[in-house]
Design a protein around this motif. Structure first.
Motif: not given
Length: 82
Positions: A21-24, A44-48, A50-56
């Motif tokens: 997984e890597v940050r979008a 993966r929506p809102r994976y990271y 507390p900032d809610g960044v998606d993960a690829w």
């Protein structure tokens, strides 16, 4: 160099696929992983938090290791004992 060694070791151990997984919002890392043969297969929506960044989710298929591929540093000394 460390990531190349990780993939080489996975090949030596017979691994056929690697996932990560890597940050979008990290195009530098995405480009690096793409250069190693990874492809974006899911998000993966809102994976990271507390900032809610998606993960690829990325996947790479690994070719089998050849017998001539070197092992980890120092592995030759262990092999000589066998």
């Amino acid at each position: 160099m460390l990531f190349t060694e990780l993939l080489d070791e996975a090949r030596r151990r017979g691994v056929h696929e690697v996932f990560l997984e890597v940050r979008a919002d990290n195009p530098v890392a995405q480009t690096m992983y793409t250069g190693f043969g990874f492809e974006h297969i899911a998000t993966r929506p809102r994976y990271y938090q507390p900032d809610g960044v998606d993960a690829w989710v990325m996947r790479a298929a690994l070719e089998p290791a050849t017998r001539s591929a070197p092992g980890p540093i120092g592995q030759e000394a262990l092999d000589e004992r066998d």
